[in-house]
Design an enzyme around this catalytic site. Sequence first.
Site, PDB file in Angstrom:
ATOM      1  N   ASP A  72      -9.806  35.535  39.534  1.00 56.83           N
ATOM      2  CA  ASP A  72      -8.420  35.993  39.552  1.00 56.83           C
ATOM      3  C   ASP A  72      -7.804  35.635  40.894  1.00 56.83           C
ATOM      4  O   ASP A  72      -8.510  35.534  41.905  1.00 56.83           O
ATOM      5  CB  ASP A  72      -8.308  37.498  39.316  1.00 56.83           C
ATOM      6  CG  ASP A  72      -6.887  37.887  38.957  1.00 56.83           C
ATOM      7  OD1 ASP A  72      -6.501  37.663  37.795  1.00 56.83           O
ATOM      8  OD2 ASP A  72      -6.149  38.384  39.835  1.00 56.83           O
ATOM      9  N   GLN A  73      -6.491  35.463  40.881  1.00 59.07           N
ATOM     10  CA  GLN A  73      -5.773  35.120  42.106  1.00 59.07           C
ATOM     11  C   GLN A  73      -4.572  36.039  42.284  1.00 59.07           C
ATOM     12  O   GLN A  73      -3.851  36.319  41.328  1.00 59.07           O
ATOM     13  CB  GLN A  73      -5.285  33.671  42.047  1.00 59.07           C
ATOM     14  CG  GLN A  73      -4.581  33.210  43.316  1.00 59.07           C
ATOM     15  CD  GLN A  73      -4.162  31.771  43.197  1.00 59.07           C
ATOM     16  OE1 GLN A  73      -3.117  31.467  42.640  1.00 59.07           O
ATOM     17  NE2 GLN A  73      -4.993  30.873  43.705  1.00 59.07           N
TER      18      GLN A  73
END
Length: 195
Positions: A72-73
């Site tokens: 995830d970012q």
Amino acid sequence: MSSSTRLILASGSRYRAELLARLRLDFEQASPDVDETALPGESGPELARRLAVAKAEAIASRHPEAWVIGSDQVAVCEGRLLGKPGSREQAGEQLRFLAGKTTDFFTAVVLRRRQPSVQQAALDQTTVRMRPLSEAEIERYLDAEPAYDCAGSAKIEGLGISLCAEVQSRDPTALIGLPLIACAELLRGAGLRLP
């Protein structure tokens, strides 16, 4: 990790799939159903780590003997957490906010297996300084490359690079969505020989 062991990318993202394919591994892709809402007081790195773990766990719970990669970012600018804009209006608002500022992109990656239980994680930080942007430049960019599915609303691997003044990164693939240097380290730690 034996050649018969399943590897699953816990993501519906074509960007992450294209990145993982660079490692020339056989893998499957499965979309986790994870609420990506930040918890009160949660920092960007904390949110990225928690969501990467949640995504990996969502798929690992259905495939306990497979190795699962979750990622995830989260983008953070002046204390504000920025996710995927989802619409032209929100993308334009994000770009107006980010213009001329420095943003940190935190990209977490997790390698998870339930049987036997193993979990390894890494976090990459990439810093992007966006150049000042006129309203006309923002509109032209959104016409040419609507980046509604990218935190920060600009695709660094495409035309979005023209909006940037500087990018500082240990791993340029992290900004696209999957830090391959860290991912390869985790996979080697699980016994896979790369290259």
